[in-house]
Design an enzyme around this catalytic site. Sequence first.
Site, PDB file in Angstrom:
ATOM      1  N   LEU A 145       1.106  -0.913  -0.387  1.00  9.08           N
ATOM      2  CA  LEU A 145      -0.324  -0.152   0.258  1.00  9.08           C
ATOM      3  C   LEU A 145       0.727   1.376  -0.094  1.00  9.08           C
ATOM      4  CD1 LEU A 145      -2.415  -1.443   2.316  1.00  9.08           C
ATOM      5  CD2 LEU A 145      -2.833  -0.863   0.080  1.00  9.08           C
ATOM      6  N   ALA A 183       5.273   6.437   1.687  1.00 15.67           N
ATOM      7  CA  ALA A 183       4.749   6.608   2.790  1.00 15.67           C
ATOM      8  C   ALA A 183       5.490   6.729   3.890  1.00 15.67           C
ATOM      9  CB  ALA A 183       3.257   5.817   3.680  1.00 15.67           C
ATOM     10  N   ASP A 228       3.397   6.793  -6.553  1.00 17.10           N
ATOM     11  CA  ASP A 228       2.639   6.421  -5.448  1.00 17.10           C
ATOM     12  C   ASP A 228       3.344   8.134  -4.125  1.00 17.10           C
ATOM     13  OD1 ASP A 228       2.168   4.324  -5.862  1.00 17.10           O
ATOM     14  OD2 ASP A 228       4.174   3.135  -5.067  1.00 17.10           O
TER      15      ASP A 228
END
Length: 367
Positions: free
Chosen positions: A86, A91, A133
Amino acid sequence: MTINYGVLLGFVASDDAEISLQSGQFEGAIRFRVDDLQKPIENPENINWESYARGAVYALQNFGYELKKGIIGYISGVKGLDSSGLSSSAAVGIAYLMALENVNGLVISPVDNIQLDKSIENKYLGLENGILDPSAILLSRHGYLTFMDCKTASHSYVYFSELSKSQQCQGQLPFKILLAFSGLQHNLPKKRGYNTRVFECKDAARALLCATGCEDASCILRNVDPAMYEAQKCILEENLARRAEHYFSEMKRVVKGRDAWARGNLHEFGQLISASGRSSILNYECGSKEMIQLYEILLKAPGVLGARFSGAGFRGCCLAIVESDHAEAAAAYVRAEYEKAQPELVSKIPADRRVLVCEPGDGARVI
């Protein structure tokens, strides 16, 4: 678009240049200084959770930012979704960048942070990742679709036409996002399939550009005119032809998806997501057996409008857009069917993390 699950980094400024970090998922502690010169990792087997913190310092150093303060921090993802595909690496990198910027009084725009995160992935870690992303993580707005041009780095926001903008801000959207976890976990750097696909796309671009007299252009498929591709695609070797077909058909799907979303046509939007998933399998030749099984199960679940891999398809999750009223029934169906297909893998996933019903989220921020 992001979801309402993510990576949290709790941090305070250190008294000096030292960085001290602990993780909710990995043992041990990281300690190094922001004034230490960071050098790119040469062997991808050496990449670990420490690498992203060092990579953030490396990127900021290379872009000329002065770092005087380190951070003391604790970072944690969602329990049970470690290595879930994910956008976790982006992130984490962005979390470290934003923390270091915060304690050092640096004001850096989301667009510049996208390039900083790309530097972590490309130059420090040696991965061939693009900007999709980090752009999704940094630019997303709750309830809106982010439409991006990855070549120019321009973006715009598209709202769902069946609802007013004020309703969307209150979270009143007619769909949920299902995340179904395969149980497959490994690090992208240790599985070179992704980089191989990128190199094959470059080879396809090189052949097409040479055939059209554009040898001096950078070897990316975006530099190939779609009409020229249609005229010259017959020259490509079989595997390069499939990679190019995935790229050019995906470009069409993105534009059609934006327009379907703007019209409020979730059914068409979902069909395009599923078509993207099929092309990833057939043309880009991504996806393990288990991930393909999970994708096919999602397509049969009640109320699911579209499904695909959440990333490259080598590990982690598949996602689906599902009608809000059918979200729980769809989740129950996927849990049961995937357990029948892969009982050993499912047994390793926490019961409450096998399928998640998610809401659209917001972009990365310091809170």
